[in-house]
Design an enzyme around this catalytic site. Structure first.
Site, short mmCIF file in Angstrom:
data_model
loop_
_atom_site.label_atom_id
_atom_site.label_comp_id
_atom_site.label_asym_id
_atom_site.label_seq_id
_atom_site.Cartn_x
_atom_site.Cartn_y
_atom_site.Cartn_z
N LYS A 50 38.10 32.53 49.59
CA LYS A 50 38.46 31.50 48.59
C LYS A 50 38.14 31.78 46.92
CE LYS A 50 35.34 28.72 50.54
NZ LYS A 50 35.00 29.68 51.75
N ASP A 91 40.63 43.47 52.71
CA ASP A 91 40.00 42.22 53.41
C ASP A 91 40.46 42.53 55.03
OD1 ASP A 91 39.06 39.97 54.77
OD2 ASP A 91 39.20 38.70 52.95
N ARG A 96 27.33 39.16 45.92
CA ARG A 96 26.03 39.00 46.18
C ARG A 96 25.58 40.21 46.03
NH1 ARG A 96 25.57 34.66 46.18
NH2 ARG A 96 24.66 33.05 47.55
N ASP A 106 26.49 39.60 38.11
CA ASP A 106 25.87 38.56 38.01
C ASP A 106 24.67 38.36 39.34
OD1 ASP A 106 25.64 35.76 37.29
OD2 ASP A 106 26.57 35.21 39.19
N GLU A 110 16.29 39.30 42.97
CA GLU A 110 16.40 38.32 41.90
C GLU A 110 14.99 37.39 41.76
OE1 GLU A 110 19.75 35.67 42.33
OE2 GLU A 110 21.17 37.61 42.70
N HIS A 136 22.70 35.31 37.44
CA HIS A 136 23.21 34.54 38.70
C HIS A 136 23.88 33.20 38.20
CE1 HIS A 136 22.86 34.08 43.42
NE2 HIS A 136 23.97 33.44 42.84
N LEU A 137 24.67 33.35 37.29
CA LEU A 137 25.50 32.18 36.58
C LEU A 137 26.88 31.91 37.08
CD1 LEU A 137 25.00 32.79 32.70
CD2 LEU A 137 23.46 31.26 34.49
N ALA A 178 28.06 30.15 39.56
CA ALA A 178 28.09 28.66 39.79
C ALA A 178 27.58 27.77 38.90
CB ALA A 178 27.52 28.45 41.39
N1 LIG Z 1 27.59 34.25 41.89
C1 LIG Z 1 27.45 32.84 42.53
O1 LIG Z 1 26.77 32.22 41.73
C2 LIG Z 1 28.33 32.85 43.56
C3 LIG Z 1 28.94 31.55 43.54
C4 LIG Z 1 29.68 31.18 44.78
C5 LIG Z 1 29.93 32.11 45.74
N2 LIG Z 1 29.19 33.28 45.68
C6 LIG Z 1 29.50 34.32 46.64
O2 LIG Z 1 30.80 35.00 46.70
C7 LIG Z 1 31.12 35.51 47.66
C8 LIG Z 1 32.65 35.01 48.28
O3 LIG Z 1 32.65 33.50 48.57
P1 LIG Z 1 33.95 32.76 49.02
O4 LIG Z 1 33.62 31.42 48.71
O5 LIG Z 1 35.00 33.39 48.53
O6 LIG Z 1 33.76 33.12 50.49
P2 LIG Z 1 35.10 33.22 51.59
O7 LIG Z 1 34.52 33.15 52.86
O8 LIG Z 1 35.78 32.12 51.12
O9 LIG Z 1 35.66 34.74 51.43
C9 LIG Z 1 34.88 35.75 51.80
C10 LIG Z 1 36.10 36.70 52.30
O10 LIG Z 1 35.59 38.07 52.56
C11 LIG Z 1 36.29 38.70 53.57
N3 LIG Z 1 35.30 39.55 54.15
C12 LIG Z 1 34.12 39.64 55.11
N4 LIG Z 1 33.67 40.66 55.19
C13 LIG Z 1 34.29 41.74 54.47
C14 LIG Z 1 34.44 43.10 54.48
N5 LIG Z 1 33.28 43.71 55.45
N6 LIG Z 1 35.03 43.71 53.79
C15 LIG Z 1 36.07 42.78 53.04
N7 LIG Z 1 36.31 41.65 53.26
C16 LIG Z 1 35.36 41.03 53.72
C17 LIG Z 1 36.26 37.36 54.49
O11 LIG Z 1 37.39 37.92 55.39
C18 LIG Z 1 36.63 36.48 53.68
O12 LIG Z 1 38.16 36.41 53.49
C19 LIG Z 1 30.01 35.20 48.77
O13 LIG Z 1 29.27 36.16 48.83
C20 LIG Z 1 29.46 33.94 47.98
O14 LIG Z 1 28.14 33.79 48.51
C21 LIG Z 1 28.60 33.63 44.58
O1 LIG Z 2 22.81 27.98 43.11
C1 LIG Z 2 23.33 28.84 42.64
O2 LIG Z 2 23.49 28.70 41.31
C2 LIG Z 2 23.91 30.02 42.99
C3 LIG Z 2 25.16 29.52 44.02
C4 LIG Z 2 25.85 30.70 44.73
O3 LIG Z 2 25.49 31.90 44.72
C5 LIG Z 2 26.31 30.23 45.96
O4 LIG Z 2 26.57 30.97 46.76
O5 LIG Z 2 27.00 29.22 46.03
#
Ligand SMILES: NC(=O)c1ccc[n+]([C@@H]2O[C@H](COP(=O)([O-])OP(=O)(O)OC[C@H]3O[C@@H](n4cnc5c(N)ncnc54)[C@H](O)[C@@H]3O)[C@@H](O)[C@H]2O)c1
Ligand SMILES: O=C(O)CC[C@@H](O)C(=O)O
Length: 526
Positions: free
Chosen positions: A149, A169, A230, A254, A259, A278-279, A281
């Site tokens: 996504k 991917d 992550r 981030d 953390e 970790h901003l 979201a």
């Molecule tokens: N920094 C933040 O605050 C924040 C906010 C939201 C999400 N995230 C993180 O962002 C990441 C992605 O979230 P998303 O919503 O797009 O998830 P998602 O599940 O929609 O997408 C993850 C993608 O990674 C692929 N994948 C899985 N293992 C893999 C590998 N070994 N090599 C390559 N691709 C691989 C999957 O096929 C999938 O298409 C997650 O780790 C989530 O926790 C961080």
């Molecule tokens: O809670 C937060 O702000 C971080 C969220 C983000 O890491 C997530 O995985 O959705």
């Protein structure tokens, strides 16, 4: 009234939803031992990334029904421990997608144009236009690791900025990648060719330290890497060394292995390292989205309704649940029935979907059958969340079969349980009005609705035997509500199914088995 503990900062919109059905306590900054001490009072826990929900917390949460993570990643929750305890874990898979994607793009541009350091320099009173000469992203190659996504939205934005897109991917098809405008390549090629690399994958054993010193050495000295996914996907020590030694040009992070980020070689780097706490979201919009999404699910589960984004009830999305709900009840009832007929320890459960049902998703029906099968052993402890894991831990193997040629009913379900005391089978179907009918027991055709107290016998089909059982029950003051006999051939073996108004008193089963012609007898309570 139910009680919900909110232990991380959640938007007010979420608290308002929870307050419709529960008393809500917001307690931020709890130490692990404080959380363990109070969690036993609560039916639900709502968190963000700040609270670590460990096995100890889960074990102390004797009344917990649901843990809601206002965000995507559930890596701060011990999901297997929650599953074993029958606790639903829900998240908000899409509520912060845009926020996280925009943060990644912002980090890429900040790093490229040294915005954080230039800003700090101006605020210190300097006017330095030489140190902060940056690089354009236009026509550069962006390597996206994880085209889910967030990765897909980053791709759309980067494409609009004129970047060439590579993606790695393993779970995405070439066609899907091309639709998004990305060329799907292997990770080695991506790291060798990309000017910018952005990570959007979950943290798993396979992705931990995916970017290590070996991988960093394959990159160009001009490469910049962004991690808003992550912590721990990049080896931080190796990254700091690679930047110091000029192996790569910089990084924007981030998320961190631990953390909040404390002592770290990352902090001593200059404008080639951009760090945020970790901003990803943290936008007003995303925080409303995730709070509402997760609070609604907690509210629904506390009201006995299904959750739409449960991470530990595979295959039970609301659409599927709605469609299969009547059959789930059928499956659970048959599971309970066959489990009691089999008695003892069941080792193998064969779940067969017949007729129209054969084209349906079987997984929810298997889970429901296991829930029914394990009910005698686990009572209220077994639910849709933990039924599969409990069955696995008890060594129950499950085989699923389908047969759309069986057309006795529109759709029917056949369960066969094999255990240390033998094999038994039951078949059931739904009538047009949704009522359950048991249509076969151990190969004998019958047609009975399940009832609370039931008696099943296997006997020789001969005159007088039914009367004898009737008189025996009467002598123990047990009232028969209905009775049916099923047989394959006249004067062969037959089954008798009795629905009883009262439970069978102690000792009567032994008397029934002594009746000449009775081969076996079972009581069942549904
Ligand atoms: N920094 C933040 O605050 C924040 C906010 C939201 C999400 N995230 C993180 O962002 C990441 C992605 O979230 P998303 O919503 O797009 O998830 P998602 O599940 O929609 O997408 C993850 C993608 O990674 C692929 N994948 C899985 N293992 C893999 C590998 N070994 N090599 C390559 N691709 C691989 C999957 O096929 C999938 O298409 C997650 O780790 C989530 O926790 C961080
Ligand atoms: O809670 C937060 O702000 C971080 C969220 C983000 O890491 C997530 O995985 O959705």
């Amino acid at each position: 009234m139910s009680k919900v503990l909110v232990s991380d900062s959640i938007d007010r919109a979420g608290i308002d939803i929870l307050s419709q059905v529960a008393t809500v306590d917001v307690k931020l900054g709890l130490k692990p031992e404080e959380l363990i001490k109070i969690i036993g009072e609560y039916d639900a826990l709502m968190i963000r990334s700040g609270t670590r929900v460990t096995q100890e917390v889960i074990e102390a949460g004797a009344h917990l029904k649901i843990i809601g993570r206002a965000g995507v990643g559930v890596d701060n929750v011990d999901v297997p421990a929650a599953t074993r305890q029958g606790i639903v874990v829900v998240n908000s898979p899409e509520g912060n997608t845009i926020a996280a994607a925009e943060h990644a793009v912002a980090m890429m541009l900040s790093l490229s144009r040294h915005i954080p350091d230039a800003n700090a320099s101006v605020k210190k009173g300097e006017w330095d236009r030489k140190t902060f000469v940056g690089a354009e992203v236009y026509k550069k190659t962006l390597g996206i690791v994880g085209l889910g996504k967030i990765g897909s939205h980053v791709a759309a934005v980067a494409k609009a900025m004129g970047m060439k897109l590579l993606a790695f991917d393993p779970f995405i098809s070439r066609e899907r990648a091309e639709q998004i405008g990305c060329q799907l390549v292997d990770l080695d090629l991506l790291v060798q060719q990309a000017d910018y690399i952005t990570l959007h994958i979950p943290k798993t054993p396979e992705t931990t330290h995916l970017i290590n010193s070996e991988m960093l050495k394959k990159m160009k000295p001009t490469t910049r890497i962004i991690n808003c996914a992550r912590g721990g996907i990049i080896d931080e020590e190796a990254l700091a060394v690679a930047i110091k030694e000029g192996t790569i040009a910089g990084a924007a992070l981030d998320v961190y292995e631990s953390e909040p980020l404390k002592e770290s070689p990352l902090k001593s780097l200059g404008k080639e390292m951009v760090l945020t706490p970790h901003l990803g979201a943290s936008t007003t919009e995303a925080q409303v989205n995730v709070a509402v999404d997760v609070a609604e699910q907690i509210r629904d589960v506390l009201l006995g309704l299904p959750a739409r984004s449960a991470v530990n009830i595979p295959g039970l999305s609301p659409d599927i649940l709605e469609e299969l709900k009547p059959y789930m009840q059928l499956s659970e009832t048959l599971g309970n029935l066959v489990g009691q007929l089999a008695g003892g320890r069941v080792e193998l459960l064969n779940v067969s979907l017949q007729g129209e049902l054969a084209t349906n998703r079987s997984q929810p029906l298997v889970v429901a059958a296991l829930k029914g099968l394990l009910f005698q052993a686990l009572r209220e402890r077994v639910n849709y969340v933990n039924a599969s894991i409990e069955a696995k831990e008890r060594g129950i193997r499950v085989i699923e079969t389908r047969d759309d040629s069986i057309k006795d009913y529109a759709g029917s379900l056949h369960l066969e349980a094999t255990g240390n005391l033998g094999t038994h089978s039951v078949t059931g179907a739904l009538l047009g009005n949704g009522e359950i009918r048991v249509t076969n027991i151990d190969g004998f055709p019958i047609n009975v609705p399940p009832s609370h107290h039931m008696l099943f016998t296997v006997h020789r089909d001969m005159p007088g035997i039914i009367g004898k059982i009737g008189s025996l029950l009467g002598s123990f003051n047990v009232n028969i509500a209905s009775m049916q006999v099923g047989r394959k051939i006249v004067r062969g073996d037959a089954v008798m199914v009795l629905s009883l108004d009262d439970p069978l008193p102690e000792g009567i089963l032994a008397e029934i088995i002594k009746v000449p012609g009775i081969r076996d007898a079972y009581t069942v309570t549904l």
